[in-house]
Design a protein around this motif. Structure first.
Motif, PDB file in Angstrom:
ATOM      1  N   LEU A  47       5.888   0.859  -6.410  1.00 21.54           N
ATOM      2  CA  LEU A  47       5.978   2.253  -5.985  1.00 21.54           C
ATOM      3  C   LEU A  47       6.651   2.349  -4.624  1.00 21.54           C
ATOM      4  N   PHE A  48       6.240   1.509  -3.678  1.00 18.25           N
ATOM      5  CA  PHE A  48       6.863   1.490  -2.353  1.00 18.25           C
ATOM      6  C   PHE A  48       8.354   1.174  -2.466  1.00 18.25           C
ATOM      7  N   GLU A  49       8.701   0.206  -3.323  1.00 16.21           N
ATOM      8  CA  GLU A  49      10.106  -0.168  -3.508  1.00 16.21           C
ATOM      9  C   GLU A  49      10.905   0.998  -4.081  1.00 16.21           C
ATOM     10  N   ALA A  50      10.334   1.702  -5.054  1.00 20.34           N
ATOM     11  CA  ALA A  50      11.027   2.831  -5.677  1.00 20.34           C
ATOM     12  C   ALA A  50      11.250   3.953  -4.664  1.00 20.34           C
ATOM     13  N   ARG A  51      10.244   4.214  -3.841  1.00 21.35           N
ATOM     14  CA  ARG A  51      10.384   5.264  -2.832  1.00 21.35           C
ATOM     15  C   ARG A  51      11.436   4.874  -1.799  1.00 21.35           C
ATOM     16  N   ALA A  52      11.469   3.608  -1.408  1.00 23.17           N
ATOM     17  CA  ALA A  52      12.467   3.137  -0.441  1.00 23.17           C
ATOM     18  C   ALA A  52      13.866   3.247  -1.043  1.00 23.17           C
ATOM     19  N   ALA A  53      14.021   2.833  -2.301  1.00 27.02           N
ATOM     20  CA  ALA A  53      15.321   2.898  -2.967  1.00 27.02           C
ATOM     21  C   ALA A  53      15.806   4.340  -3.070  1.00 27.02           C
ATOM     22  N   LYS A  54      14.889   5.257  -3.291  1.00 28.49           N
ATOM     23  CA  LYS A  54      15.247   6.671  -3.374  1.00 28.49           C
ATOM     24  C   LYS A  54      15.833   7.161  -2.046  1.00 28.49           C
ATOM     25  N   ARG A  55      15.382   6.570  -0.951  1.00 33.54           N
ATOM     26  CA  ARG A  55      15.908   6.907   0.381  1.00 33.54           C
ATOM     27  C   ARG A  55      17.157   6.094   0.721  1.00 33.54           C
ATOM     28  N   GLY A  56      17.554   5.187  -0.182  1.00 34.53           N
ATOM     29  CA  GLY A  56      18.720   4.348   0.057  1.00 34.53           C
ATOM     30  C   GLY A  56      18.397   3.063   0.792  1.00 34.53           C
ATOM     31  N   ASP A  57      17.143   2.753   0.971  1.00 36.60           N
ATOM     32  CA  ASP A  57      16.699   1.548   1.682  1.00 36.60           C
ATOM     33  C   ASP A  57      16.529   0.418   0.662  1.00 36.60           C
ATOM     34  N   THR A  58      17.351  -0.624   0.779  1.00 33.87           N
ATOM     35  CA  THR A  58      17.292  -1.740  -0.167  1.00 33.87           C
ATOM     36  C   THR A  58      16.570  -2.956   0.407  1.00 33.87           C
ATOM     37  N   ALA A  59      16.060  -2.841   1.626  1.00 35.30           N
ATOM     38  CA  ALA A  59      15.329  -3.957   2.244  1.00 35.30           C
ATOM     39  C   ALA A  59      14.033  -4.208   1.479  1.00 35.30           C
ATOM     40  N   PRO A  60      13.602  -5.463   1.411  1.00 35.08           N
ATOM     41  CA  PRO A  60      12.334  -5.752   0.738  1.00 35.08           C
ATOM     42  C   PRO A  60      11.173  -5.031   1.431  1.00 35.08           C
ATOM     43  N   VAL A  61      10.204  -4.639   0.631  1.00 35.32           N
ATOM     44  CA  VAL A  61       9.016  -3.980   1.171  1.00 35.32           C
ATOM     45  C   VAL A  61       8.173  -5.012   1.902  1.00 35.32           C
ATOM     46  N   ASP A  62       7.699  -4.657   3.072  1.00 35.40           N
ATOM     47  CA  ASP A  62       6.859  -5.539   3.882  1.00 35.40           C
ATOM     48  C   ASP A  62       5.480  -5.665   3.224  1.00 35.40           C
ATOM     49  N   PRO A  63       5.112  -6.859   2.759  1.00 34.08           N
ATOM     50  CA  PRO A  63       3.807  -7.038   2.106  1.00 34.08           C
ATOM     51  C   PRO A  63       2.639  -6.641   3.013  1.00 34.08           C
ATOM     52  N   ALA A  64       2.792  -6.787   4.324  1.00 28.65           N
ATOM     53  CA  ALA A  64       1.721  -6.403   5.247  1.00 28.65           C
ATOM     54  C   ALA A  64       1.485  -4.890   5.208  1.00 28.65           C
ATOM     55  N   LYS A  65       2.564  -4.119   5.040  1.00 30.13           N
ATOM     56  CA  LYS A  65       2.416  -2.663   4.941  1.00 30.13           C
ATOM     57  C   LYS A  65       1.723  -2.276   3.637  1.00 30.13           C
ATOM     58  N   VAL A  66       2.089  -2.967   2.564  1.00 27.98           N
ATOM     59  CA  VAL A  66       1.435  -2.704   1.280  1.00 27.98           C
ATOM     60  C   VAL A  66      -0.050  -3.042   1.391  1.00 27.98           C
ATOM     61  N   ASP A  67      -0.364  -4.196   1.969  1.00 26.69           N
ATOM     62  CA  ASP A  67      -1.759  -4.606   2.124  1.00 26.69           C
ATOM     63  C   ASP A  67      -2.544  -3.614   2.968  1.00 26.69           C
ATOM     64  N   ALA A  68      -1.949  -3.156   4.072  1.00 21.30           N
ATOM     65  CA  ALA A  68      -2.636  -2.212   4.956  1.00 21.30           C
ATOM     66  C   ALA A  68      -2.911  -0.889   4.238  1.00 21.30           C
ATOM     67  N   PHE A  69      -1.910  -0.393   3.500  1.00 20.59           N
ATOM     68  CA  PHE A  69      -2.098   0.849   2.760  1.00 20.59           C
ATOM     69  C   PHE A  69      -3.163   0.660   1.679  1.00 20.59           C
ATOM     70  N   PHE A  70      -3.085  -0.456   0.978  1.00 19.87           N
ATOM     71  CA  PHE A  70      -4.023  -0.724  -0.110  1.00 19.87           C
ATOM     72  C   PHE A  70      -5.455  -0.782   0.423  1.00 19.87           C
ATOM     73  N   GLN A  71      -5.635  -1.469   1.526  1.00 22.18           N
ATOM     74  CA  GLN A  71      -6.965  -1.597   2.117  1.00 22.18           C
ATOM     75  C   GLN A  71      -7.508  -0.235   2.534  1.00 22.18           C
ATOM     76  N   LYS A  72      -6.648   0.598   3.083  1.00 21.19           N
ATOM     77  CA  LYS A  72      -7.048   1.937   3.516  1.00 21.19           C
ATOM     78  C   LYS A  72      -7.384   2.825   2.316  1.00 21.19           C
ATOM     79  N   ALA A  73      -6.570   2.749   1.273  1.00 21.08           N
ATOM     80  CA  ALA A  73      -6.720   3.634   0.121  1.00 21.08           C
ATOM     81  C   ALA A  73      -7.844   3.210  -0.821  1.00 21.08           C
ATOM     82  N   ASP A  74      -8.080   1.918  -0.971  1.00 22.04           N
ATOM     83  CA  ASP A  74      -9.104   1.417  -1.901  1.00 22.04           C
ATOM     84  C   ASP A  74     -10.482   1.541  -1.245  1.00 22.04           C
ATOM     85  N   ALA A  75     -10.960   2.781  -1.173  1.00 24.70           N
ATOM     86  CA  ALA A  75     -12.187   3.094  -0.437  1.00 24.70           C
ATOM     87  C   ALA A  75     -13.420   2.351  -0.957  1.00 24.70           C
TER      88      ALA A  75
END
Length: 101
Positions: A47-75
């Motif tokens: 999902l993060f990759e798709a959103r980045a690609a939609k903005r034209g960002d082709t850089a790999p998604v930072d796994p630390a950002k995914v982990d931080a979001f996941f930890q915050k969201a998985d209440a």
């Protein structure tokens, strides 16, 4: 006139069901590749990759950002993010002042 009003009342639930959920249900349904009603880290990463690609960002998604979001969201800490958790996260985000977003 009464028949028109009755038809509208009867159609209201169908119209409501057709509208995208305000709790992120539309996003969840699109990103939930295995159909279990929750996002795991792999689905969230895609999902993060798709959103980045939609903005034209082709850089790999930072796994630390995914982990931080996941930890915050998985209440509840069950290893998946469900619609209720997405709704709670969205509500908390909307309640923040604009400067904190």
């Amino acid at each position: 006139m009464m028949m028109v009003a009755a038809a509208l009342v009867l159609a209201a639930p169908a119209v409501q069901a057709a509208e995208p959920a305000k709790d992120g249900g539309g996003m969840l349904a699109k990103a939930d590749a295995n159909g279990d009603g929750r996002l795991d880290k792999a689905e969230l990463t895609k999902l993060f990759e798709a959103r980045a690609a939609k903005r034209g960002d082709t850089a790999p998604v930072d796994p630390a950002k995914v982990d931080a979001f996941f930890q915050k969201a998985d209440a509840n800490g069950d290893g998946g993010i469900d619609a209720g958790e997405l709704a709670a996260l969205r509500a908390a985000n909307e309640a923040k002042p604009a400067a904190e977003k």
